[in-house]
Design an enzyme around this catalytic site. Structure first.
Site, PDB file in Angstrom:
ATOM      1  CE  LYS A  13      -1.771  -0.255   4.276  1.00  0.00           C
ATOM      2  NZ  LYS A  13      -0.943  -1.697   4.840  1.00  0.00           N
ATOM      3  NE  ARG A  88      -2.947  -0.833  10.305  1.00  0.00           N
ATOM      4  CZ  ARG A  88      -1.997  -0.467   9.844  1.00  0.00           C
ATOM      5  NH1 ARG A  88      -2.083   1.154   9.553  1.00  0.00           N
ATOM      6  NH2 ARG A  88      -1.099  -1.211   9.530  1.00  0.00           N
ATOM      7  NE  ARG A 127       7.756  -3.111   5.418  1.00  0.00           N
ATOM      8  CZ  ARG A 127       6.502  -2.737   5.253  1.00  0.00           C
ATOM      9  NH1 ARG A 127       5.701  -2.287   4.286  1.00  0.00           N
ATOM     10  NH2 ARG A 127       6.145  -2.862   6.601  1.00  0.00           N
ATOM     11  NE  ARG A 160       7.739  -0.210  10.270  1.00  0.00           N
ATOM     12  CZ  ARG A 160       6.757  -0.236   9.633  1.00  0.00           C
ATOM     13  NH1 ARG A 160       6.621   0.617   8.416  1.00  0.00           N
ATOM     14  NH2 ARG A 160       5.548  -0.816   9.914  1.00  0.00           N
ATOM     15  NE  ARG A 171       2.571  -4.490  11.410  1.00  0.00           N
ATOM     16  CZ  ARG A 171       3.376  -4.033  10.564  1.00  0.00           C
ATOM     17  NH1 ARG A 171       4.469  -4.410  10.457  1.00  0.00           N
ATOM     18  NH2 ARG A 171       3.066  -3.057   9.683  1.00  0.00           N
TER      19      ARG A 171
HETATM   20  P1  AMP Z   1       2.101   0.955   9.246  1.00  0.00           P
HETATM   21  O1  AMP Z   1       3.224   1.525   9.133  1.00  0.00           O
HETATM   22  O2  AMP Z   1       0.744   1.740   8.605  1.00  0.00           O
HETATM   23  O3  AMP Z   1       2.225  -0.641   9.113  1.00  0.00           O
HETATM   24  O4  AMP Z   1       1.835   1.142  10.891  1.00  0.00           O
HETATM   25  C1  AMP Z   1       2.454   0.836  11.735  1.00  0.00           C
HETATM   26  C2  AMP Z   1       1.833   0.597  13.015  1.00  0.00           C
HETATM   27  O5  AMP Z   1       1.107   1.910  13.515  1.00  0.00           O
HETATM   28  C3  AMP Z   1       0.744  -0.555  13.087  1.00  0.00           C
HETATM   29  O6  AMP Z   1       0.979  -1.664  13.342  1.00  0.00           O
HETATM   30  C4  AMP Z   1      -0.285   0.107  14.320  1.00  0.00           C
HETATM   31  O7  AMP Z   1      -0.031  -0.300  15.735  1.00  0.00           O
HETATM   32  C5  AMP Z   1      -0.010   1.628  13.990  1.00  0.00           C
HETATM   33  N1  AMP Z   1      -0.962   2.146  13.311  1.00  0.00           N
HETATM   34  C6  AMP Z   1      -0.820   3.016  11.788  1.00  0.00           C
HETATM   35  N2  AMP Z   1      -2.044   3.261  11.614  1.00  0.00           N
HETATM   36  C7  AMP Z   1      -2.898   2.803  12.521  1.00  0.00           C
HETATM   37  C8  AMP Z   1      -4.464   2.936  12.371  1.00  0.00           C
HETATM   38  N3  AMP Z   1      -5.259   3.667  11.364  1.00  0.00           N
HETATM   39  N4  AMP Z   1      -5.045   2.476  13.483  1.00  0.00           N
HETATM   40  C9  AMP Z   1      -4.414   1.952  14.623  1.00  0.00           C
HETATM   41  N5  AMP Z   1      -3.138   1.721  14.698  1.00  0.00           N
HETATM   42  C10 AMP Z   1      -2.480   2.480  13.496  1.00  0.00           C
END
Ligand code: AMP
Length: 215
Positions: A13, A88, A127, A160, A171
């Protein structure tokens, strides 16, 4: 143009969101990046979010919704944006919909990037992310020119903490339970479009643009 990118963590994404944002000249907004930037800056929000992110859980909706609504109300979002990693949960999607409705506005498209869990697990372990500018790479599919060094800003590229295999599985579980229901949510509104998450990045941008231009 207001676009939401849906899909499991690691589906691609972020890469597509960034290409589309560049193509349409609108901001790419990643709630994950906002949390990470806050953590780096040592803010209360960053420290609070870290508790959840490190275990693969979602940051609570009230916190997440607030930072997202603040961000999309900024001047540079007037002509649209690409949301990556938000919403989410159904609750987040409902709040966003209600807030936009107050402004007589709406999301134009929700694009689901579809990839199997097995492929995701393999992808995420390779990654790498730049600690300085957040550019993403993959040790096999999209390597940096110099190992461990970002092509764009010379920052260090790292795995990460939440891309570690156990966290990735957690996740994915959270994704299936809480985020996948959004596919039906946007399908019911007639704005869901599906793209495959496999294939090259050049094809990926072309595929998304074709879908959006078909309306
Ligand atoms: P991402 O980089 O989008 O994979 O986000 C990394 C982490 O940030 C996720 O695993 C969540 O812990 C938190 N996070 C990011 N976006 C959201 C969201 N919309 N709602 C809740 N937690 C989020």
């Amino acid at each position: 143009m207001k676009i939401i990118m849906l899909g499991a963590p690691g589906a691609g994404k972020g890469t597509r969101a960034s290409l589309m944002a560049e193509h349409y000249g609108i901001p790419h907004i990643s709630t994950g990046d906002i949390f990470r930037a806050n953590l780096k800056a040592g803010t209360d929000l960053g420290l609070e979010a870290k508790k959840y992110m490190d275990t693969g859980a979602l940051v609570p909706d009230d916190l997440t919704v607030k930072i997202l609504l603040d961000r999309v109300s900024q001047e540079d979002c007037q002509d649209g944006y690409v949301l990556d990693g938000f919403p989410r949960t159904i609750n987040q999607a409902e709040v966003l919909e209600a807030e936009l409705k107050k402004l007589n506005d709406k999301i134009d498209f929700a694009i689901d990037v579809d990839v199997s869990d097995d492929v995701i697990e393999a992808r995420m372990s390779g990654r790498r992310v730049c600690v300085k500018c957040s550019a993403t790479y993959h040790i096999e599919y999209a390597p940096t020119k110099v190992e461990g060094v970002c092509d764009k800003c010379d920052g260090e590229t790292i795995l990460r903490a939440d891309d570690a295999p156990e966290t990735v599985r957690q996740r994915l579980k959270v994704y299936h339970e809480q985020t996948q229901p959004l596919i039906d949510f946007y399908k019911e509104r007639g704005i869901l479009r599906m793209v495959s998450g496999s294939g090259s990045i050049t094809d990926a941008l072309a595929a998304v643009i074709t879908i959006l231009e078909q309306g």
